[in-house]
Design a protein around this motif. Structure first.
Motif, PDB file in Angstrom:
ATOM      1  N   ARG A 195       0.833  -1.206   0.000  1.00 55.87           N
ATOM      2  CA  ARG A 195       0.000   0.000   0.000  1.00 55.87           C
ATOM      3  C   ARG A 195       0.866   1.254   0.000  1.00 55.87           C
ATOM      4  NH1 ARG A 195      -5.215   1.410   2.408  1.00 55.87           N
ATOM      5  NH2 ARG A 195      -5.733  -0.730   1.880  1.00 55.87           N
ATOM      6  N   ARG A 196       1.921   1.261   0.818  1.00 51.59           N
ATOM      7  CA  ARG A 196       2.811   2.438   0.852  1.00 51.59           C
ATOM      8  C   ARG A 196       3.468   2.663  -0.507  1.00 51.59           C
ATOM      9  NH1 ARG A 196       5.265   0.667   6.543  1.00 51.59           N
ATOM     10  NH2 ARG A 196       3.718   1.674   7.879  1.00 51.59           N
ATOM     11  N   ALA A 197       3.922   1.578  -1.140  1.00 54.44           N
ATOM     12  CA  ALA A 197       4.550   1.704  -2.461  1.00 54.44           C
ATOM     13  C   ALA A 197       3.545   2.231  -3.485  1.00 54.44           C
ATOM     14  CB  ALA A 197       5.108   0.354  -2.904  1.00 54.44           C
ATOM     15  N   LEU A 198       2.321   1.742  -3.440  1.00 54.06           N
ATOM     16  CA  LEU A 198       1.302   2.223  -4.380  1.00 54.06           C
ATOM     17  C   LEU A 198       1.004   3.707  -4.161  1.00 54.06           C
ATOM     18  CD1 LEU A 198      -1.139  -0.818  -4.381  1.00 54.06           C
ATOM     19  CD2 LEU A 198       0.516  -0.180  -6.157  1.00 54.06           C
ATOM     20  N   LEU A 199       0.975   4.123  -2.912  1.00 49.90           N
ATOM     21  CA  LEU A 199       0.749   5.543  -2.622  1.00 49.90           C
ATOM     22  C   LEU A 199       1.897   6.414  -3.138  1.00 49.90           C
ATOM     23  CD1 LEU A 199      -0.831   5.224   0.933  1.00 49.90           C
ATOM     24  CD2 LEU A 199      -1.980   5.950  -1.186  1.00 49.90           C
ATOM     25  N   ARG A 200       3.082   5.823  -3.289  1.00 43.76           N
ATOM     26  CA  ARG A 200       4.221   6.529  -3.897  1.00 43.76           C
ATOM     27  C   ARG A 200       4.224   6.350  -5.422  1.00 43.76           C
ATOM     28  NH1 ARG A 200       6.931   3.813   0.505  1.00 43.76           N
ATOM     29  NH2 ARG A 200       7.722   2.292  -1.001  1.00 43.76           N
ATOM     30  N   ALA A 201       3.171   5.735  -5.960  1.00 42.78           N
ATOM     31  CA  ALA A 201       3.023   5.465  -7.397  1.00 42.78           C
ATOM     32  C   ALA A 201       4.125   4.547  -7.921  1.00 42.78           C
ATOM     33  CB  ALA A 201       2.942   6.762  -8.203  1.00 42.78           C
ATOM     34  N   GLU A 202       4.475   3.541  -7.118  1.00 40.35           N
ATOM     35  CA  GLU A 202       5.462   2.543  -7.531  1.00 40.35           C
ATOM     36  C   GLU A 202       4.744   1.248  -7.878  1.00 40.35           C
ATOM     37  OE1 GLU A 202       8.011   2.179  -4.136  1.00 40.35           O
ATOM     38  OE2 GLU A 202       8.814   4.204  -4.367  1.00 40.35           O
ATOM     39  N   PRO A 203       5.214   0.540  -8.900  1.00 35.10           N
ATOM     40  CA  PRO A 203       4.601  -0.744  -9.237  1.00 35.10           C
ATOM     41  C   PRO A 203       4.897  -1.782  -8.162  1.00 35.10           C
ATOM     42  CG  PRO A 203       6.531  -0.356 -10.600  1.00 35.10           C
ATOM     43  CD  PRO A 203       6.322   0.887  -9.782  1.00 35.10           C
ATOM     44  N   CYS A 204       3.996  -2.759  -8.022  1.00 39.80           N
ATOM     45  CA  CYS A 204       4.141  -3.803  -7.008  1.00 39.80           C
ATOM     46  C   CYS A 204       3.811  -5.162  -7.605  1.00 39.80           C
ATOM     47  CB  CYS A 204       3.194  -3.551  -5.842  1.00 39.80           C
ATOM     48  SG  CYS A 204       3.566  -2.044  -4.954  1.00 39.80           S
ATOM     49  N   THR A 205       4.419  -6.179  -7.010  1.00 41.80           N
ATOM     50  CA  THR A 205       4.172  -7.557  -7.411  1.00 41.80           C
ATOM     51  C   THR A 205       4.002  -8.409  -6.160  1.00 41.80           C
ATOM     52  OG1 THR A 205       5.538  -7.275  -9.378  1.00 41.80           O
ATOM     53  CG2 THR A 205       5.118  -9.523  -8.684  1.00 41.80           C
ATOM     54  N   VAL A 206       3.001  -9.286  -6.201  1.00 38.22           N
ATOM     55  CA  VAL A 206       2.756 -10.236  -5.122  1.00 38.22           C
ATOM     56  C   VAL A 206       2.701 -11.609  -5.767  1.00 38.22           C
ATOM     57  CG1 VAL A 206       1.149 -10.978  -3.315  1.00 38.22           C
ATOM     58  CG2 VAL A 206       1.420  -8.531  -3.837  1.00 38.22           C
ATOM     59  N   SER A 207       3.474 -12.568  -5.241  1.00 40.66           N
ATOM     60  CA  SER A 207       3.497 -13.918  -5.818  1.00 40.66           C
ATOM     61  C   SER A 207       3.393 -14.977  -4.735  1.00 40.66           C
ATOM     62  CB  SER A 207       4.797 -14.161  -6.587  1.00 40.66           C
ATOM     63  OG  SER A 207       4.854 -13.374  -7.743  1.00 40.66           O
ATOM     64  N   VAL A 208       2.737 -16.076  -5.087  1.00 43.33           N
ATOM     65  CA  VAL A 208       2.742 -17.284  -4.271  1.00 43.33           C
ATOM     66  C   VAL A 208       2.994 -18.451  -5.224  1.00 43.33           C
ATOM     67  CG1 VAL A 208       1.214 -16.410  -2.454  1.00 43.33           C
ATOM     68  CG2 VAL A 208       0.244 -17.628  -4.385  1.00 43.33           C
ATOM     69  N   THR A 209       3.652 -19.479  -4.708  1.00 50.17           N
ATOM     70  CA  THR A 209       3.925 -20.666  -5.517  1.00 50.17           C
ATOM     71  C   THR A 209       3.217 -21.844  -4.879  1.00 50.17           C
ATOM     72  OG1 THR A 209       6.043 -19.765  -6.201  1.00 50.17           O
ATOM     73  CG2 THR A 209       5.712 -22.133  -6.499  1.00 50.17           C
ATOM     74  N   HIS A 210       2.285 -22.409  -5.640  1.00 53.42           N
ATOM     75  CA  HIS A 210       1.504 -23.569  -5.204  1.00 53.42           C
ATOM     76  C   HIS A 210       1.899 -24.758  -6.078  1.00 53.42           C
ATOM     77  CE1 HIS A 210      -1.898 -26.127  -4.206  1.00 53.42           C
ATOM     78  NE2 HIS A 210      -2.176 -26.219  -5.493  1.00 53.42           N
ATOM     79  N   ALA A 211       2.458 -25.779  -5.449  1.00 48.88           N
ATOM     80  CA  ALA A 211       2.941 -26.959  -6.191  1.00 48.88           C
ATOM     81  C   ALA A 211       3.901 -26.472  -7.275  1.00 48.88           C
ATOM     82  CB  ALA A 211       1.784 -27.773  -6.727  1.00 48.88           C
ATOM     83  N   LYS A 212       3.540 -26.659  -8.527  1.00 48.92           N
ATOM     84  CA  LYS A 212       4.416 -26.245  -9.631  1.00 48.92           C
ATOM     85  C   LYS A 212       3.847 -25.059 -10.401  1.00 48.92           C
ATOM     86  CE  LYS A 212       6.255 -30.809  -9.896  1.00 48.92           C
ATOM     87  NZ  LYS A 212       5.943 -32.156 -10.254  1.00 48.92           N
ATOM     88  N   THR A 213       2.997 -24.281  -9.722  1.00 50.32           N
ATOM     89  CA  THR A 213       2.376 -23.117 -10.357  1.00 50.32           C
ATOM     90  C   THR A 213       2.689 -21.868  -9.555  1.00 50.32           C
ATOM     91  OG1 THR A 213       0.575 -24.484 -11.204  1.00 50.32           O
ATOM     92  CG2 THR A 213       0.203 -22.108 -11.132  1.00 50.32           C
ATOM     93  N   ARG A 214       3.209 -20.855 -10.231  1.00 48.80           N
ATOM     94  CA  ARG A 214       3.417 -19.544  -9.604  1.00 48.80           C
ATOM     95  C   ARG A 214       2.236 -18.660  -9.995  1.00 48.80           C
ATOM     96  NH1 ARG A 214       8.141 -17.657 -11.663  1.00 48.80           N
ATOM     97  NH2 ARG A 214       9.295 -18.776 -10.084  1.00 48.80           N
ATOM     98  N   ILE A 215       1.631 -18.036  -9.010  1.00 50.19           N
ATOM     99  CA  ILE A 215       0.542 -17.088  -9.234  1.00 50.19           C
ATOM    100  C   ILE A 215       1.077 -15.714  -8.864  1.00 50.19           C
ATOM    101  CG2 ILE A 215      -1.849 -16.477  -8.704  1.00 50.19           C
ATOM    102  CD1 ILE A 215      -2.079 -19.384  -7.514  1.00 50.19           C
ATOM    103  N   THR A 216       0.982 -14.780  -9.795  1.00 46.24           N
ATOM    104  CA  THR A 216       1.554 -13.452  -9.586  1.00 46.24           C
ATOM    105  C   THR A 216       0.520 -12.380  -9.884  1.00 46.24           C
ATOM    106  OG1 THR A 216       3.747 -14.263 -10.216  1.00 46.24           O
ATOM    107  CG2 THR A 216       3.409 -11.868 -10.268  1.00 46.24           C
TER     108      THR A 216
END
Length: 133
Positions: free
Chosen positions: A80-101
């Motif tokens: 949230r702080r990064a978004l308020l500074r207008a910076e791009p963000c990425t969130v990822s989780v890896t389930h088994a052999k699949t990465r969700i980003t």
């Protein structure tokens, strides 16, 4: 006469372009876009990711679920702080052999031209939609 300042209807609007990608880590095909979302505020953008993570967390393996809840409890604040500074963000989780980003990028949304008073080109009325199925 030069144009005046942009009006609310013609001014670009700041916001965020959000996407959800999945990638099969066992092959070389690359990521696949699964969903996209337009957010007009930082809270709306990170809430989109938070709702998705809460929704899928029961189906994730233990490690991926831990990653999801760690972001929800700790990482979300920094996102949230990064978004308020207008910076791009990425969130990822890896389930088994699949990465969700999930990606969130600050953007300016440009208004579309208003067509009600404009004439369409003559050939525009000859367009026939292609049937599907």
């Amino acid at each position: 006469m030069p144009p005046g300042p942009p009006t609310a209807r013609t001014a670009p609007r700041a916001g965020f372009w959000c996407e959800c990608w999945t990638e099969d880590l066992t092959n070389q095909e690359g990521p696949t876009l699964r969903a996209s979302f337009v957010a007009y505020s930082a809270p709306q953008a990170d809430r989109w990711v938070a709702v998705a993570l809460r929704t899928i967390s029961p189906a994730l393996d233990a490690d991926a679920s831990d990653e999801a809840w760690k972001w929800l409890y700790e990482g979300r604040i920094e996102t949230r702080r990064a978004l308020l500074r207008a910076e791009p963000c990425t969130v990822s989780v890896t389930h088994a052999k699949t990465r969700i980003t999930w990606t969130i990028r600050p953007v300016l949304f440009l208004p579309l031209a208003h067509r009600q008073a404009a004439e369409l080109p003559v050939r525009a009325h000859h367009f026939k939609p292609v049937p599907t199925g």
